[in-house]
Scaffold this active site. Structure first.
Site, PDB file in Angstrom:
ATOM      1  N   MET A  30     -64.624  54.759  29.981  1.00  0.00           N
ATOM      2  CA  MET A  30     -63.977  54.133  31.142  1.00  0.00           C
ATOM      3  C   MET A  30     -62.391  54.419  30.929  1.00  0.00           C
ATOM      4  O   MET A  30     -61.756  53.351  31.586  1.00  0.00           O
ATOM      5  CB  MET A  30     -64.028  52.621  30.936  1.00  0.00           C
ATOM      6  N   GLY A  31     -62.035  55.820  30.826  1.00  0.00           N
ATOM      7  CA  GLY A  31     -60.626  56.005  30.580  1.00  0.00           C
ATOM      8  C   GLY A  31     -60.055  55.504  29.465  1.00  0.00           C
ATOM      9  O   GLY A  31     -60.510  54.917  28.560  1.00  0.00           O
ATOM     10  N   HIS A  37     -62.368  58.879  21.581  1.00  0.00           N
ATOM     11  CA  HIS A  37     -63.038  59.542  22.831  1.00  0.00           C
ATOM     12  C   HIS A  37     -62.727  61.068  22.500  1.00  0.00           C
ATOM     13  O   HIS A  37     -63.882  61.821  22.875  1.00  0.00           O
ATOM     14  CB  HIS A  37     -62.529  59.222  24.172  1.00  0.00           C
TER      15      HIS A  37
HETATM   16  O1  PAF Z   1     -68.309  52.527  26.235  1.00  0.00           O
HETATM   17  C1  PAF Z   1     -67.778  52.444  27.297  1.00  0.00           C
HETATM   18  O2  PAF Z   1     -66.629  52.840  27.420  1.00  0.00           O
HETATM   19  C2  PAF Z   1     -68.552  51.980  28.438  1.00  0.00           C
HETATM   20  O3  PAF Z   1     -69.565  50.899  28.022  1.00  0.00           O
HETATM   21  C3  PAF Z   1     -69.652  53.121  29.020  1.00  0.00           C
HETATM   22  C4  PAF Z   1     -70.618  53.709  28.056  1.00  0.00           C
HETATM   23  C5  PAF Z   1     -68.476  54.028  29.495  1.00  0.00           C
HETATM   24  C6  PAF Z   1     -70.177  52.358  30.399  1.00  0.00           C
HETATM   25  O4  PAF Z   1     -69.103  52.186  31.063  1.00  0.00           O
END
Ligand code: PAF
Length: 280
Positions: A30-31, A37
């Site tokens: 979700m950025g 990440h």
């Molecule tokens: O973990 C996240 O950032 C969100 O829940 C995901 C898996 C991208 C789904 O929107």
């Protein structure tokens, strides 16, 4: 790095990679990207020929409108970081592309969402399942990468993949922590300086209980963890649970079968953080 906003375009690009025999890895986000990440992205780059990172703040998984509005948005910075890390494709769809009509699909996760996040954020995992299954059907990844920080989410996504026979392999990646132990989260930058200091008590307490499993019963340990954290006036524990890792059922006794994980959600001022640790 290609930045793609529309489904048809990304399908066309990926189908030509597939024809060349390349494997596709997906890192859904979700950025507000951070080193947690990046560790998923690096793992994806090591395993797959093509790394797709999706950035979409999924409205259907927020059970609190204010939380959705406050969620950090840093698209420019995210794109720079992804380019620097040599990501191949960023999928950045507008909301209408992902939800052309009102989403009504309902999922059944059995007992997996009855406690912890599922209990405290009603509807959250249904929204996660809606968006993740859409991403899987658009990208058709060979592998999709998720972090263990969201352990209940990871378990539920694995269950959906089994339930729907989806042709994707879910790869779980370990929690990445700041040098002082705080689990990396897009929400950490929202903490004030004093809340940020208090937040380190969460991993400290989790690491402490890991060493106490042969000295205390489960309920005593949960109470100890709860009290350790709530000693700090900036912290308010929402739940503490010790669950068996596959079914996510709370355990009451160390003799119950299966590996066990302690999971916690804490309000740090107005910011809600979650964390967990494998304890046996
Ligand atoms: O973990 C996240 O950032 C969100 O829940 C995901 C898996 C991208 C789904 O929107």
């Amino acid at each position: 790095m290609k930045t793609v906003r529309y489904i048809k375009e990304i399908r066309d690009i990926l189908s030509s990679y597939r024809e060349e025999g390349k494997t596709i890895g997906l890192v859904p986000t979700m950025g507000a990207l951070h080193d947690g990440h990046l560790s998923l992205i690096h793992q994806c780059m090591a395993n797959d020929s093509i790394t797709v990172v999706s950035i979409f703040i999924n409205p259907t998984q927020f059970n609190d409108e204010k939380d959705f509005r406050m969620y950090p948005r840093n698209t420019e910075k995210d794109l720079e970081l992804l380019k620097k890390n040599e990501c191949h494709i960023v999928f950045l769809p507008p909301e209408k592309e992902m939800y052309p009509t009102k989403e009504i699909r309902k999922f059944d996760f059995g007992s997996l969402d009855k406690h912890m996040e599922g209990e405290f954020r009603p509807g959250h995992f249904n929204g996660v399942a809606q968006i993740v299954t859409k991403l899987f059907s658009i990208i058709e990844p060979d592998h999709a990468y998720f972090g263990e920080k969201d352990f209940q989410q990871l378990t539920i996504i694995k269950a959906i993949v089994r339930q729907l026979n989806l042709p994707v392999q879910i790869i779980s990646c370990p929690i990445i922590r700041e040098p002082d132990g705080l689990a990396m989260s897009s929400r950490n930058p929202l903490l004030t300086a004093s809340e940020r200091i208090s937040a380190t008590k969460i991993p400290e307490a989790l690491f402490k209980i890991k060493e106490l499993t042969d000295k205390m019963g489960i309920n005593e340990l949960k109470e100890f963890l709860w009290n350790e954290i709530d000693l700090d006036p900036n912290l308010r524990t929402e739940y503490v649970e010790i669950v068996e890792e596959t079914g996510l059922n709370p355990v009451n006794n160390w003799d119950e079968p299966g590996s066990k994980r302690a999971c916690i959600a804490v309000k740090v001022g107005s910011i809600r953080l979650i964390d967990n640790i494998k304890i046996s």
